[in-house]
Scaffold this motif. Sequence first.
Motif, PDB file in Angstrom:
ATOM      1  N   ASN A   1       1.709  -4.712   4.640  1.00 44.93           N
ATOM      2  CA  ASN A   1       0.995  -3.656   3.930  1.00 44.93           C
ATOM      3  C   ASN A   1       1.850  -2.425   3.695  1.00 44.93           C
ATOM      4  OD1 ASN A   1      -1.164  -5.303   4.000  1.00 44.93           O
ATOM      5  ND2 ASN A   1      -2.506  -3.946   5.153  1.00 44.93           N
ATOM      6  N   LEU A   2       2.632  -2.069   4.697  1.00 44.12           N
ATOM      7  CA  LEU A   2       3.352  -0.799   4.614  1.00 44.12           C
ATOM      8  C   LEU A   2       4.780  -0.948   4.121  1.00 44.12           C
ATOM      9  CD1 LEU A   2       2.044   0.977   7.815  1.00 44.12           C
ATOM     10  CD2 LEU A   2       1.565   1.545   5.442  1.00 44.12           C
TER      11      LEU A   2
ATOM     12  N   PHE B   1       0.855  -1.186   0.000  1.00 43.77           N
ATOM     13  CA  PHE B   1       0.000   0.000   0.000  1.00 43.77           C
ATOM     14  C   PHE B   1       0.892   1.237   0.000  1.00 43.77           C
ATOM     15  CE2 PHE B   1      -2.511  -3.501   1.320  1.00 43.77           C
ATOM     16  CZ  PHE B   1      -3.755  -3.263   0.753  1.00 43.77           C
ATOM     17  N   ALA B   2       0.597   2.162  -0.890  1.00 38.69           N
ATOM     18  CA  ALA B   2       1.464   3.333  -1.052  1.00 38.69           C
ATOM     19  C   ALA B   2       1.500   4.156   0.236  1.00 38.69           C
ATOM     20  CB  ALA B   2       0.961   4.188  -2.206  1.00 38.69           C
ATOM     21  N   ARG B   3       2.692   4.632   0.547  1.00 35.68           N
ATOM     22  CA  ARG B   3       2.889   5.445   1.738  1.00 35.68           C
ATOM     23  C   ARG B   3       2.268   6.820   1.527  1.00 35.68           C
ATOM     24  NH1 ARG B   3       7.895   7.313   2.584  1.00 35.68           N
ATOM     25  NH2 ARG B   3       8.715   5.829   1.065  1.00 35.68           N
TER      26      ARG B   3
ATOM     27  N   ALA C   1      -1.954  -6.589  10.903  1.00 37.94           N
ATOM     28  CA  ALA C   1      -0.926  -5.640  11.340  1.00 37.94           C
ATOM     29  C   ALA C   1      -0.119  -6.211  12.508  1.00 37.94           C
ATOM     30  CB  ALA C   1      -1.579  -4.319  11.727  1.00 37.94           C
TER      31      ALA C   1
ATOM     32  N   SER D   1       5.445  -3.987   8.412  1.00 42.77           N
ATOM     33  CA  SER D   1       4.405  -4.976   8.129  1.00 42.77           C
ATOM     34  C   SER D   1       4.273  -5.170   6.627  1.00 42.77           C
ATOM     35  CB  SER D   1       3.070  -4.489   8.705  1.00 42.77           C
ATOM     36  OG  SER D   1       2.638  -3.347   8.003  1.00 42.77           O
TER      37      SER D   1
ATOM     38  N   GLY E   1       7.058  -2.521  13.948  1.00 37.41           N
ATOM     39  CA  GLY E   1       6.956  -1.270  13.194  1.00 37.41           C
ATOM     40  C   GLY E   1       6.943  -1.487  11.688  1.00 37.41           C
TER      41      GLY E   1
ATOM     42  N   SER F   1       3.621  -5.200  12.308  1.00 39.36           N
ATOM     43  CA  SER F   1       3.947  -3.806  12.621  1.00 39.36           C
ATOM     44  C   SER F   1       3.643  -3.491  14.082  1.00 39.36           C
ATOM     45  CB  SER F   1       3.212  -2.831  11.699  1.00 39.36           C
ATOM     46  OG  SER F   1       1.847  -2.742  12.012  1.00 39.36           O
TER      47      SER F   1
END
Lengths: 330, 300
Positions: free
Chosen positions: A191-192, A71-73, A180, A189, A187, A183
């Motif tokens: 997705n990120l 997923f875009a930051r 999640a 994950s 910190g 994360s």
Amino acid sequence: MGSIELVCPAGSPPMLRAAVEAGADSVYCGLRDETNARNFPGLNFSPAEMNEAVTFARDHGARVLVAINTFARAGADETWRRSVDTAVAAGAHAVIVADIGVLSYARQAYPDLRLHLSVQAAANSAEAIAFYAESFGVRRVVLPRVMTAPEIATLAKATSVELEAFVFGGLCVMAEGRCALSSYATGRSPNLSGVCSPPEAVSFETDANGLTPRLAGVAIDRFAADEAAGYPTLCKGRFEAMGDTSYLFEDPVSLNAMTVLRDLRAAGVKAIKVEGRQRGKTYVRRVTEAFRGAIDALDAGRDCEPFARMLTDLAEGGRETEGAYKRKWR
Amino acid sequence: MSDLELTVGPLMFLWSPERIADYYAQVAAAPEVSRVYLGEVVCGKRSPLTVESLLLAEEVLTRAGKSVVWASQALPATPREARAVRELAEASALLEVNDVAALACLPKGAAFVAGPMLNLYNESAVAALVARGCQRICANVELSLDAVAAIAKACPQVEIELFAYGRLPLALSGRCYHARAHKTHKDGCLFVCETDPDGMTVRTVDGEPFLAVNGIQTMSHGVHLADAEVGRLAAAGVKALRISPHTGDVRAVLAAFGAFVRGELDGAGLRAAVAATRPPGPLINGYLHGEAGMLSMEVL
């Protein structure tokens, strides 16, 4: 290509060549950055390698699918747009996307680009798939590993979008893209950051109690001297609940759904996917050969059971499961 | 004094009708709260057990002048659950969407709230939903305050709500871990999740409490608190703070947040006041800082 498309992982150019030579119909790979969900050191493709990969695959009758599935930051989505541009410039057959923002860009910038919905979007219902198809023209959905084979059959009847299902490799027990846990502890994950239980957060400690793998200091498991210790993935560790210590979420097992291949085909699944871009070319060659053999056997009216036993030693902890494809798993 | 609004998020646990009635009676009596989200967001199997109580709560809350928004299930899996999502989408004036399945069911152009269990991580994704009627988002709990600010700046037309108090909804699965811990499975669960009104404590092999299981959902053991200063929250474009239902002294939790948004308590004061209400786990705030969610850091 047989009745089901065989989609195999390519964590590197040599792995891609191995998969294609072993009979993969398609390979999926990612760019060497945070835009793909296997953002590990030493893996993935530069833009130039991506160009060569597409040419090599095309020359051998195979397709390249590019995963741009993190997923875009916020404030930095230009990086994800550039990955889409790179994949298109390389001539990728399709891009595999999870983020609504990235899908939106890809649809607007390249109206003819074939879009596959990543498993990270966890679309498991006809309604969710309809949203992605109507909004972004998504042509194929990679199903999350939380559905039974009969549920997939029901879903296939309710949608005209192609369905792709995982059949081998690591098993996410949480709905992909909706987890999640990593994360929360570290910190970083899927997705990120494109990583789960990242190596830099892992440590091992040996004392009188045995070997304790830790993730960001949190004990994830404990092994006696004679037990084999696997990689400390958070959801595959031992925890205590109600006074019992157990593999509360999932045992350290791998998915091998070769025995339900026939059911998946009958359910209307268009493509099957092998997990494991981080596993190397020997792995992908063996798994591809086995599934190529199984699909060809099915198409010739033969049994594919013998091929399932070819892969047992590749499983995590040497143990396999049919996962959510069988109802009792839940 | 800020104009931050206080809301109460959907109940994530299986509570008895008595506990539900008691909780929402207290919320109805709290002048600080303006909006309450109701609905079964975790497990469709529970809906028949709670729907009557939630409908009664809606009446009580509406009479008390609160606006009520129904929230859709986060991972509808069965045809029955999909049908429930469709019915809710068609019947609600304003729906909180926790799975894109609900988006497909909303009438074209209908206004909706994007819930925290949707994967909205950036301004492009939010903008795409704004074009479809998204009025407000409750930011995904993994987002830092800086990420929230970037979204707010790029999408000024969308209202931003922050998950401000409660165990963090971390993961969803097809498998029921409550049932698994009770040596059964989802189909034969006997609603064992009702025994843990704040979730079942999951400890590490060191005996440290780490996570909480709530049926198919995994939550944090720690209780997240958005204890940034009000000025920081407002500057980041936050419009509302969401309190997630838990057992304990809800009146005191709401009063603490009320004092916080009125400027009578600073971030540290909020933390002290909330800690005094004995929440179900230690207060944490790492995600707000862009760090591991389980950490407890200096007030932003």
